[in-house]
Design a protein around this motif. Structure first.
Motif, mmCIF file in Angstrom:
data_model
loop_
_atom_site.group_PDB
_atom_site.id
_atom_site.type_symbol
_atom_site.label_atom_id
_atom_site.label_comp_id
_atom_site.label_asym_id
_atom_site.label_seq_id
_atom_site.Cartn_x
_atom_site.Cartn_y
_atom_site.Cartn_z
ATOM 1 N N ALA A 407 0.811 -1.215 0.000
ATOM 2 C CA ALA A 407 0.000 0.000 0.000
ATOM 3 C C ALA A 407 0.847 1.270 0.000
ATOM 4 O O ALA A 407 0.371 2.335 -0.416
ATOM 5 N N ASN A 408 2.110 1.148 0.441
ATOM 6 C CA ASN A 408 3.004 2.307 0.460
ATOM 7 C C ASN A 408 3.876 2.406 -0.783
ATOM 8 O O ASN A 408 4.746 3.270 -0.870
ATOM 9 N N GLY A 409 3.670 1.509 -1.729
ATOM 10 C CA GLY A 409 4.416 1.563 -2.980
ATOM 11 C C GLY A 409 5.751 0.867 -2.967
ATOM 12 O O GLY A 409 6.552 1.048 -3.886
ATOM 13 N N PHE A 410 6.041 0.026 -1.939
ATOM 14 C CA PHE A 410 7.309 -0.689 -1.868
ATOM 15 C C PHE A 410 7.149 -2.123 -2.356
ATOM 16 O O PHE A 410 6.153 -2.800 -2.060
ATOM 17 N N GLN A 411 8.157 -2.594 -3.083
ATOM 18 C CA GLN A 411 8.138 -3.935 -3.648
ATOM 19 C C GLN A 411 8.078 -4.984 -2.547
ATOM 20 O O GLN A 411 8.807 -4.924 -1.555
ATOM 21 N N ARG A 412 7.198 -5.983 -2.748
ATOM 22 C CA ARG A 412 7.113 -7.133 -1.844
ATOM 23 C C ARG A 412 7.976 -8.255 -2.400
ATOM 24 O O ARG A 412 7.800 -8.668 -3.544
ATOM 25 N N TRP A 413 8.878 -8.759 -1.581
ATOM 26 C CA TRP A 413 9.856 -9.741 -2.044
ATOM 27 C C TRP A 413 9.349 -11.165 -1.966
ATOM 28 O O TRP A 413 9.960 -12.065 -2.562
ATOM 29 N N ASN A 414 8.298 -11.411 -1.212
ATOM 30 C CA ASN A 414 7.793 -12.772 -1.067
ATOM 31 C C ASN A 414 6.303 -12.731 -0.754
ATOM 32 O O ASN A 414 5.696 -11.651 -0.623
ATOM 33 N N ALA A 415 5.726 -13.897 -0.612
ATOM 34 C CA ALA A 415 4.293 -13.986 -0.367
ATOM 35 C C ALA A 415 3.908 -13.388 0.977
ATOM 36 O O ALA A 415 2.761 -12.962 1.171
ATOM 37 N N ALA A 416 4.854 -13.345 1.910
ATOM 38 C CA ALA A 416 4.579 -12.761 3.225
ATOM 39 C C ALA A 416 4.539 -11.239 3.184
ATOM 40 O O ALA A 416 4.191 -10.597 4.178
ATOM 41 N N GLY A 417 4.904 -10.649 2.067
ATOM 42 C CA GLY A 417 4.814 -9.200 1.921
ATOM 43 C C GLY A 417 5.985 -8.421 2.466
ATOM 44 O O GLY A 417 5.886 -7.204 2.666
#
Length: 747
Positions: A407-417
């Motif tokens: 929601a803050n525009g940062f890339q999620r590296w895995n399914a855990a966010g």
């Protein structure tokens, strides 16, 4: 670059960004330097103050704090890489502070406004240190940079136009007293620019971006008198028994070398390198051969010589990609425009080097600062040279996948966010030393290409964080160290790339790491709403959330090289650091599930071997695997030439089967084909059946029917048909099938 892997130390492939290598104290793994010496470097940080950060050593840190949120104040500053911008603004602030010394009161800062005091050289140096610019890239207040030309894709594809633009900008900078030269074939200049002239350089109309220069590095280790076990593991004796020893073949080794204390003469005296009549030493960079004190190339040449003991060798001592491209052109006998001038000086070229950025990743090499290197390699292959390159040691240092932000525009590296990706696998990294953290981010929004109208206008940012000291509740917070966020708004010369190369200063130390280091992580922000790209992240140390697939270094992605993966010599297990395929799809997109027209890697060979230059079991990585295959390629090419020449009549010389580029190319293709056929057969197909992205076509270990594989390749690639016999297509296919059946028979 050294890669952690259990108990072994991996004298790894020399990769991309200029970093200090070695055994880091406490939490850091991977070693080729003395742990005590690195511990001493880490211990330079002083005792913590009230906040837990070490105070600045006298005379090193600026009185003005580094602004991690440095924002460009004009169009010129917007063209500067993040660390350069931070250093520039910090130096300006320090010069403007009360009581600060300047070059001259009321002096006009280059590129700045009248009346602005120019920061002194000492202030500029301190600003560069505080911004984490590595010492290898600094000479007093001068910084080694890449300057991207503001050129369109169409201009880049026209060599004459590109050269004129580069000459125009280089001439303008040289007249202003700035050292600069164009990287041949690339829309990039190498330059050495004083920090206080950086903004002036960026303001030039032909400049798209100015950023820290990217260099390959060369690992080192201690000597011990031994020889590679890879020769026996490859069963090279089967080829030696056929009379194949490399005679008549020249192998070019492009690397970095050490001859600071008579190493070359010692290796020759020990029989580990060829004698002077079969060895040429060459260095195009400044300084004497071996002056850079890197034994990496020494070990590489040892291995190739062990397997091809009667071949001749040319050792090219290189410092950067410009030297590398020049070495390829010289070895392949190409002019400055990559036009062949006749027979190549070397029939085999091997490079245990690579970069983590500088190209697209789809094998085309059509953009980026490595374009000139890709062009030279392509022309070398066309002139009949077998070119080999290490796959890279990036499997544990790479993340790749689709843009997927929180929601803050940062890339999620895995399914855990998770949005923080730990560098150095979350272990403490020393400060106030010579050890650098580097990371590169690029994505598939390159200008031109298949979609000629495409512009680079999808924007992402790369951010470095340090884990701070625990608060009152014992929870450690993340503190932004700095950001790199170049313009991607469709301007000429812009590229979808962000990168930093950061040497942590002393005031980065935390209590968590005994006030000698800190824990770091990266985040990626998506700055263009709705952007949906394939992101590629590389770091120079292991990252917490890694994706081994698609981790090839550059130029290992091009079809013009044989790309070599690494196996443990003891059991042929794939080394966990060995970079994996596939290459990216056109434009750098994620590969689909269709046919792979550029299968990578091509083959696998041996690591963890003995050399004089490194010691027992200490030469590792795809750096070690590649020269094994290079030496074997020399033997196989020798066999292909024999097959092409046939049985000369009594009293007659054999035909010249290398007198044209077309004939040389046929021989080179048959050599490549032969090596891959051996990998497919005789129990060498170690991964999934057929080609796979880990082992390629398989292990290069010769078996009893290997010569039938060579003969099948000779007919399949028109070596015998094209050069000697005139066979019908049906006759040729029969001979291919006969020999292929023997090649594939169970051993």
């Amino acid at each position: 670059m050294n890669i952690p892997s259990g108990k072994r130390r991996h004298a790894a492939l020399a990769i991309g960004i200029a970093v200090g290598l070695g055994a880091l104290w406490s939490g850091l793994s991977s070693s080729s330097s003395s742990p005590a010496s690195v511990a001493a470097a880490g211990a330079q940080a002083a005792h913590p103050g009230a906040t837990g950060a070490a105070p600045a050593p006298a005379g090193r840190m600026l009185p003005v704090a580094l602004n991690a949120f440095a924002q460009p104040r004009n169009d010129a500053q917007a063209k500067l890489g993040g660390q350069l911008l931070q250093a520039l603004q910090a130096a300006e602030a320090a010069a403007a502070a009360p009581g600060a010394s300047a070059v001259a009161a009321g002096a006009v800062r280059a590129g700045g406004s009248a009346g602005a005091a120019a920061p002194s050289v000492a202030v500029q140096i301190a600003a560069l240190v505080q911004a984490g610019v590595p010492a290898k890239l600094r000479e007093d207040n001068r910084v080694s940079v890449h300057i991207d030309l503001a050129a369109t894709p169409e201009q880049i594809e026209r060599p004459g136009v590109l050269a004129r633009l580069g000459e125009e900008l280089a001439g303008s900078l040289q007249r202003a007293g700035i050292r600069a030269q164009q990287i041949a074939g690339s829309a990039v200049l190498d330059a050495s620019v004083p920090l206080d002239r950086m903004e002036w350089v960026a303001a030039q109309a032909l400049v798209a971006r100015v950023d820290l220069k990217t260099l390959p590095n060369f690992a080192q280790a201690a000597p011990a008198p031994v020889a590679t076990q890879g020769a026996a593991a490859s069963e090279v004796q089967r080829l030696h028994d056929l009379g194949l020893n490399g005679e008549g073949i020249t192998v070019a080794v492009i690397d970095g070398f050490d001859d600071t204390d008579g190493e070359v003469a010692a290796l020759q005296a020990a029989g580990e390198w060829p004698d002077a009549d079969r060895l040429t030493l060459r260095r195009d960079a400044a300084g004497a051969f071996g002056a850079d004190d890197s034994s990496h190339g020494n070990a590489v040449l040892e291995i190739a010589y062990d397997l091809a003991p009667q071949a001749s060798f040319i050792a090219y001592d290189t410092s950067d990609n410009n030297d590398w491209a020049a070495a390829v052109r010289h070895a392949a006998n190409l002019d400055a425009n990559n036009v062949a001038q006749g027979r190549p000086r070397a029939q085999v070229i091997t490079a245990s080097l690579g970069f983590e950025n500088g190209s697209i990743g789809d094998g085309s090499g059509r953009l980026g600062f490595l374009k000139g290197l890709y062009d030279a390699i392509r022309a070398a292959r066309a002139n009949g040279v077998v070119v080999l390159n290490a796959a890279g040691n990036e499997a544990l240092k790479h993340w790749g996948g689709a843009s997927n932000v929180d929601a803050n525009g940062f890339q999620r590296w895995n399914a855990a966010g998770e949005t923080y990706n730990l560098l150095n696998n979350g272990q403490c990294f020393p400060v106030a030393g010579n050890y650098s953290l580097s990371a590169s981010l690029f994505w598939n929004d390159w200008a031109g290409g298949a979609n000629a109208a495409n512009l680079t206008d999808q924007d992402y940012g790369l951010h470095l964080y340090r884990r701070g000291n625990p608060n009152a509740q014992g929870v450690a917070s993340w503190v932004l160290v700095g950001s790199v966020d170049a313009r991607q708004n469709g301007g000429a010369g812009q590229e979808p790339v962000e990168r930093f190369n950061y040497t942590p200063p002393a005031n980065q130390a935390t209590r968590e790491c005994g006030n000698r280091g800190a824990v770091y992580a990266v985040r990626v922000s998506r700055n263009t709403a709705g952007a949906n790209n394939n992101l590629q992240l590389f770091a120079n140390w292991g990252i917490g959330r890694s994706v081994p697939e698609r981790s090839l270094s550059f130029p290992a992605d091009t079809a013009d090289v044989l790309t070599i993966a690494a196996l443990n010599v003891g059991d042929s297990a794939l080394e966990n650091y060995s970079s994996r395929g596939p290459a990216l799809a056109a434009g750098g997109a994620l590969p689909g599930n269709g046919a792979d027209n550029n299968p990578k890697p091509n083959a696998a060979s041996f690591a963890n071997v003995d050399t004089v230059s490194y010691g027992p079991g200490e030469f590792n990585g795809t750096s070690s695997a590649t020269p094994h295959v290079a030496g074997l390629a020399a033997l196989v090419l020798q066999r292909q030439i024999e097959l092409a020449q046939g049985d000369a009549q009594d009293g007659q010389d054999p035909p010249d089967v290398q007198d044209t580029a077309a004939k040389r190319l046929a021989l080179a293709n048959a050599t490549r084909d032969s090596l891959q056929q051996v990998g497919r057969t005789g129990g060498n197909d170690l991964g999934a059946v057929g080609h796979d992205g880990s082992y390629g076509y398989g292990r290069v270990r010769f078996h009893a029917n290997s010569d039938a594989c060579f003969t099948a390749a000779a007919y399949r690639d028109n070596v015998i048909d094209f050069l000697q016999e005139q066979l019908t297509a049906q006759e040729r296919q029969i001979r291919v099938d006969q020999n292929q059946a023997t090649c594939e028979s169970r051993q």
